[in-house]
Design an enzyme around this catalytic site. Structure first.
Site, PDB file in Angstrom:
ATOM      1  N   GLU A   1      -0.608  -1.891  -6.847  1.00 28.56           N
ATOM      2  CA  GLU A   1      -1.323  -0.748  -7.436  1.00 28.56           C
ATOM      3  C   GLU A   1      -0.376   0.384  -7.805  1.00 28.56           C
ATOM      4  O   GLU A   1      -0.398   0.918  -8.900  1.00 28.56           O
ATOM      5  CB  GLU A   1      -2.317  -0.164  -6.422  1.00 28.56           C
ATOM      6  CG  GLU A   1      -3.469  -1.006  -6.055  1.00 28.56           C
ATOM      7  CD  GLU A   1      -4.265  -0.313  -4.968  1.00 28.56           C
ATOM      8  OE1 GLU A   1      -5.494  -0.395  -5.045  1.00 28.56           O
ATOM      9  OE2 GLU A   1      -3.690   0.318  -4.076  1.00 28.56           O
TER      10      GLU A   1
ATOM     11  N   ILE B   1      -6.326   1.979  10.053  1.00 27.68           N
ATOM     12  CA  ILE B   1      -6.527   2.973  11.098  1.00 27.68           C
ATOM     13  C   ILE B   1      -6.583   2.291  12.458  1.00 27.68           C
ATOM     14  O   ILE B   1      -5.945   2.734  13.414  1.00 27.68           O
ATOM     15  CB  ILE B   1      -7.808   3.782  10.832  1.00 27.68           C
ATOM     16  CG1 ILE B   1      -7.608   4.672   9.591  1.00 27.68           C
ATOM     17  CG2 ILE B   1      -8.188   4.631  12.044  1.00 27.68           C
ATOM     18  CD1 ILE B   1      -8.865   5.376   9.126  1.00 27.68           C
TER      19      ILE B   1
ATOM     20  N   LYS C   1      -2.187  10.042  17.860  1.00 26.23           N
ATOM     21  CA  LYS C   1      -2.439  11.284  18.600  1.00 26.23           C
ATOM     22  C   LYS C   1      -1.633  11.331  19.905  1.00 26.23           C
ATOM     23  O   LYS C   1      -2.156  11.587  20.989  1.00 26.23           O
ATOM     24  CB  LYS C   1      -3.933  11.442  18.909  1.00 26.23           C
ATOM     25  CG  LYS C   1      -4.828  11.617  17.682  1.00 26.23           C
ATOM     26  CD  LYS C   1      -4.608  12.951  17.010  1.00 26.23           C
ATOM     27  CE  LYS C   1      -5.570  13.139  15.844  1.00 26.23           C
ATOM     28  NZ  LYS C   1      -5.331  14.416  15.118  1.00 26.23           N
TER      29      LYS C   1
ATOM     30  N   GLY D   1       0.815  -1.200   0.000  1.00 22.62           N
ATOM     31  CA  GLY D   1       0.000   0.000   0.000  1.00 22.62           C
ATOM     32  C   GLY D   1       0.850   1.252   0.000  1.00 22.62           C
ATOM     33  O   GLY D   1       2.083   1.206  -0.013  1.00 22.62           O
ATOM     34  N   VAL D   2       0.173   2.395   0.044  1.00 20.80           N
ATOM     35  CA  VAL D   2       0.850   3.687  -0.057  1.00 20.80           C
ATOM     36  C   VAL D   2       1.165   4.204   1.339  1.00 20.80           C
ATOM     37  O   VAL D   2       0.380   4.053   2.267  1.00 20.80           O
ATOM     38  CB  VAL D   2      -0.043   4.690  -0.813  1.00 20.80           C
ATOM     39  CG1 VAL D   2       0.602   6.069  -0.847  1.00 20.80           C
ATOM     40  CG2 VAL D   2      -0.321   4.192  -2.221  1.00 20.80           C
TER      41      VAL D   2
ATOM     42  N   ASN E   1      -9.846   8.508   3.850  1.00 22.19           N
ATOM     43  CA  ASN E   1      -9.587   8.480   2.410  1.00 22.19           C
ATOM     44  C   ASN E   1     -10.554   7.529   1.693  1.00 22.19           C
ATOM     45  O   ASN E   1     -11.353   7.949   0.891  1.00 22.19           O
ATOM     46  CB  ASN E   1      -8.140   8.057   2.127  1.00 22.19           C
ATOM     47  CG  ASN E   1      -7.135   9.039   2.673  1.00 22.19           C
ATOM     48  OD1 ASN E   1      -7.391  10.234   2.741  1.00 22.19           O
ATOM     49  ND2 ASN E   1      -5.981   8.549   3.085  1.00 22.19           N
TER      50      ASN E   1
ATOM     51  N   ASN F   1       4.378   5.879   4.344  1.00 20.73           N
ATOM     52  CA  ASN F   1       5.730   5.776   4.868  1.00 20.73           C
ATOM     53  C   ASN F   1       6.015   4.416   5.499  1.00 20.73           C
ATOM     54  O   ASN F   1       7.144   3.923   5.439  1.00 20.73           O
ATOM     55  CB  ASN F   1       5.969   6.893   5.885  1.00 20.73           C
ATOM     56  CG  ASN F   1       6.044   8.257   5.218  1.00 20.73           C
ATOM     57  OD1 ASN F   1       6.552   8.384   4.107  1.00 20.73           O
ATOM     58  ND2 ASN F   1       5.525   9.273   5.878  1.00 20.73           N
TER      59      ASN F   1
END
Length: 504
Positions: A295, A365, A409, A270-271, A385, A273
């Site tokens: 992808e 998430i 957080k 996946g996209v 997203n 860091n």
């Protein structure tokens, strides 16, 4: 190369016009399919001109919005500009723009979040409504009218096939050496006439290097010279490096156990860091002669190709940092032999993914103690997203990893919770959960066995006692012992965060 030299077709030369003139041809209320996938290959000039037109009409009291379809996320010149103009009534299938996200979560823009492999067939079936206009960036046009694709393919083939009218942006900053890097399969059929897709290895070529369209449908050709959204990637931090280390150690164990070959299986990443950190770790690791079927091709995979660790990569889009793009363009002949770009209905095709036996690595998430994963929503109701292609790969891969830091957080949020506030990937599709704390292999485990592994291996120590307490009490008090929950408390962590700013 001047853009004009990339349009040697007389009929298309006769349709060259300004972006403003082309945007004026898009009617209000139309569904518009635009190219673009993860900030690459999107039209740059026409969307901005369309946004200016919308703002002018809105100031005059006229309503003007469109339905916006793409391959995936785009860039400020497209999503951002149209959203700022309040010009999008419906967005699909994926987005990452902050203004778009804000309007979706405020109820000002409708949004349909779709598995990326499903978009083309939903459009073909007519479920999404009629497609009035396609706006597609290309790197050039051949004398016979064939189109040289640019840095992404996404849903471009489908938009060109289905749209009533076509606007082409010919971008001279897309490297001419991209020609020949693409593989566009025109053999798909609508049920009941489907045939097997003849693709058995990431480097197979089963289609054409060029896009085709009916010249009679082309109503405008716009010359551009603008860069893709080439965002820099942050270097891996300690957390992402620890996640990468857990994954690489696990893959080594799978090879030793005989469940993976020494050169692994094709990689999907996946996209982001964390994904790049895993790829950097693999580039330094013990595995050789690797391949990828994914992808998006990011910096990490480009470095692996450069080093020789990765021998072939298939994707639907290139998404590089400025430094990686410079390296790619300087050595594009080398990379053209090792990279294949396909439409996303092929790069994300569930049957092909299952056949190739991918190792899928995607971000999330949050996950709950039973292995359900939320990859799209914050606190249950606010979209971040979208699901993108993670569902395509997770359900069908040979191994499916979901990765996240254990907290967010500054420690106020646990990314391992009693129950996810939104479910994108059920426990049936999630095999391995990884945080910087450790890795939980959930294959073949019952829900209560999974809960113990996730709590002990993946949760942050600050939250582990509370998770143990919840699970132990649920085992004693829940009406069912298969997947025990205390319903009055299952989402209390999220509720507490919304009210106090902390989960504990």
């Amino acid at each position: 190369m001047p853009t004009a030299s990339r349009i040697p077709h007389p009929a298309y030369q006769a349709k060259i016009m300004s972006a403003d003139a082309a945007a004026a041809l898009i009617p209000a209320g139309a569904n518009v399919g635009m190219s673009g996938f993860t900030g690459s290959g999107h039209p740059k000039a026409v969307p901005q001109a369309l946004a200016k037109r919308m703002e002018t009409l809105h100031a005059a009291g006229e309503d003007f919005q469109i339905g916006l379809w793409t391959g995936a996320s785009t860039a400020p010149e497209l999503d951002g500009a149209l959203a700022q103009a309040h010009g999008v009534s419906m967005r699909l299938p994926y987005q990452s723009d902050p203004t778009v996200r804000k309007q979706i979560n405020a109820g000002q823009m409708q949004y349909t979040d779709i598995h990326l492999s499903h978009v083309a067939q939903l459009a073909w079936f007519g479920f999404l409504g009629p497609l009035k206009v396609a706006v597609v960036e290309v790197a050039g046009i051949l004398p016979d009218g064939r189109l040289i694709p640019s840095s992404s393919l996404g849903n471009n083939k489908t938009w060109l096939d289905l749209a009533d009218h076509i606007i082409l942006e010919v971008n001279s900053l897309q490297h001419a050496g991209l020609e020949g890097m693409h593989d566009i399969y025109y053999g798909t059929r609508i049920p009941p006439h489907r045939q097997p897709i003849p693709l058995v290895a990431p480097g197979d070529r089963i289609g054409d290097c060029y896009l085709h369209c009916d010249p009679a449908k082309v109503i405008a050709v716009v010359e551009t010279s603008e860069h893709d959204r080439n965002s820099p990637f942050s270097p891996p931090d300690e957390t992402s490096e620890r996640i990468a280390g857990h994954i690489i150690q696990f893959l080594q164990q799978e090879v030793q156990a005989g469940r993976l070959p020494e050169d692994l299986l094709p990689l999907q990443s996946g996209v982001g860091n964390i994904a790049n950190a895993v790829l950097i770790g693999l580039n330094k690791g013990p595995f050789n002669n690797l391949t990828a079927y994914t992808e998006v091709l990011q910096d990490g995979m480009l470095e692996m190709i450069q080093s020789g660790k990765l021998t072939m990569a298939s994707a639907t889009a290139l998404s590089f940092s400025p430094a990686a793009l410079e390296e790619f363009n300087a050595n594009i002949d080398f990379y053209r032999e090792r990279i294949v770009l396909r439409p996303q209905e092929m790069s994300n095709h569930p049957e092909v993914i299952r056949r190739l036996g991918l190792i899928a690595m995607n971000a999330m998430i949050e996950a709950d103690i039973y292995g359900n994963v939320n990859s799209t929503h914050i606190m249950g109701s606010s979209i971040m997203n979208g699901i993108g292609g993670s569902g395509d790969f997770a359900r069908n891969a040979y191994l499916s990893f979901f990765m996240t830091p254990s907290t967010a957080k500054d420690g106020a949020i646990s990314c391992i919770v009693p129950m996810v506030s939104h479910t994108d990937h059920t426990e049936h599709d999630v095999e391995i959960i990884v945080t910087e704390q450790g890795l939980a292999d959930l294959r073949g485990k019952s829900p209560t066995q999974r809960a113990q592994l996730v709590i002990e291996h993946c949760a942050h120590p600050d939250f582990r006692p509370a998770l143990r307490d919840y699970f132990d009490r649920a085992l004693q008090t829940a009406p069912g012992r298969h997947t025990p929950h205390i319903l009055s408390e299952a989402l209390s962590w999220h509720d507490r965060f919304v009210k106090t700013g902390r989960m504990l």
